[in-house]
Design a protein around this motif. Structure first.
Motif, PDB file in Angstrom:
ATOM      1  N   GLN A  90       0.685  -1.129  -0.181  1.00 26.96           N
ATOM      2  CA  GLN A  90       0.083  -0.014   0.049  1.00 26.96           C
ATOM      3  C   GLN A  90       0.907   1.453  -0.100  1.00 26.96           C
ATOM      4  OE1 GLN A  90      -3.318  -0.534  -0.625  1.00 26.96           O
ATOM      5  NE2 GLN A  90      -2.235  -2.838  -0.780  1.00 26.96           N
ATOM      6  N   ASP A  94       0.668   4.034  -3.005  1.00 29.12           N
ATOM      7  CA  ASP A  94       0.581   5.580  -2.364  1.00 29.12           C
ATOM      8  C   ASP A  94       1.376   6.528  -3.133  1.00 29.12           C
ATOM      9  OD1 ASP A  94      -1.950   4.860  -1.574  1.00 29.12           O
ATOM     10  OD2 ASP A  94      -1.013   4.680   0.539  1.00 29.12           O
ATOM     11  N   SER A  95       2.782   6.066  -2.977  1.00 27.75           N
ATOM     12  CA  SER A  95       3.903   6.766  -3.148  1.00 27.75           C
ATOM     13  C   SER A  95       4.036   7.006  -4.972  1.00 27.75           C
ATOM     14  CB  SER A  95       5.261   6.270  -3.026  1.00 27.75           C
ATOM     15  OG  SER A  95       6.249   6.971  -3.388  1.00 27.75           O
ATOM     16  N   GLY A  98       1.051   9.378  -5.965  1.00 28.56           N
ATOM     17  CA  GLY A  98       1.377  10.496  -6.224  1.00 28.56           C
ATOM     18  C   GLY A  98       2.610  11.234  -6.663  1.00 28.56           C
ATOM     19  N   ARG A 120      -3.811   1.864  -8.147  1.00 27.68           N
ATOM     20  CA  ARG A 120      -4.376   3.080  -7.840  1.00 27.68           C
ATOM     21  C   ARG A 120      -4.833   3.830  -9.248  1.00 27.68           C
ATOM     22  NH1 ARG A 120      -3.864   1.030  -3.695  1.00 27.68           N
ATOM     23  NH2 ARG A 120      -2.967   1.909  -1.830  1.00 27.68           N
TER      24      ARG A 120
END
Length: 253
Positions: A90, A94-95, A98, A120
């Motif tokens: 996760q 997320d990184s 972004g 994502r």
């Protein structure tokens, strides 16, 4: 002692052989299945219908063929599907999301197919769609080529016994010789690109994420429309993906 083949249940054997075809075919029609297995179309239809009812096959988007179903995809439990590794991924996703602003995913190799296990989706109005659980021909995708590059040449030859490879878009690698050359290049640069090779107008880049053997290697990918996926864009995203991959927590002792 009797030969093991004398105990074969013919209908079960047909079903098992048909399931194996989904490792080498993105979709199968009843006619395709019958021809590959050397059985009547009515037999192929009954077997495919049974597999569909049990979740091992599913109708493809056209409604005229079948693709690997969720039960078949998860049965082999490819890398990335276990709850522990999914939890560890996760922070990486997320990184990556972004840093790139694009659709990112984690992919695993199943035979000569690649499957997205998590990801994502980009917030851009025009974006690559995250297709978790969907299989794609490995030779046509950035993640697939990256994972194939982790195999030995002998393993790749076993997966691709024929020189001719399926063409998806007109830009797909269509020869085994060309694929082997591309895999050698990928090994040297540490990333793989797909420029309209899997889906027209969509580009992608992939970097290694985890795994010490061919069974548990993963790829981290970023996918985007071609107008945001030039060579400089792909290079920049590859750097961001490498940075995100480095955040993967180590396994608990």
């Amino acid at each position: 002692m009797a030969d093991a083949k004398s105990y074969i249940i013919e209908s079960l054997d047909t079903g098992l052989r048909l399931m194996r075809l989904f490792l080498t075919h993105d979709t199968l029609s009843v006619t395709d299945a019958a021809g590959e297995l050397g059985v009547a179309r009515s037999t192929a239809h009954r077997v495919l219908s049974t597999l569909e009812a049990r979740g091992f096959a599913t109708r493809d988007a056209s409604g005229r063929g079948y693709a690997a179903g969720p039960e078949l995809v998860t049965l082999g439990r490819p890398a990335g599907y276990g709850p522990e590794i999914r939890a560890r991924l996760q922070v990486v996703l997320d990184s990556a999301a972004g840093a790139t602003g694009e659709t990112v995913g984690v992919a695993a190799l199943i035979g000569d197919q690649v499957v997205i296990t998590d990801g994502r989706e980009s917030p851009h109005p025009v974006r690559a769609v995250l297709e978790t659980g969907r299989v794609h021909p490995a030779h046509a995708t950035s993640a697939g080529k990256l994972l194939l590059a982790g195999l030995t040449s002998e393993q790749v030859l076993a997966l691709y016994p024929s020189e001719r490879l399926p063409d998806l878009t007109g830009r797909t690698l269509t020869s085994r010789t060309g694929l082997l050359a591309e895999l050698a290049r990928i090994r040297s640069v540490g990333r793989a690109d797909s420029v309209g090779e899997s889906v027209v107008g969509m580009n992608a880049v992939a970097v290694p994420l985890a795994g010490n053997s061919w069974r548990d290697r993963l790829a981290l990918t970023a996918s985007m429309p071609a107008d945001r996926g030039s060579e400089p864009d792909l290079s920049r995203h590859a750097v961001a993906l490498h940075g995100a991959a480095a955040l993967l927590p180590t396994e608990a002792a």
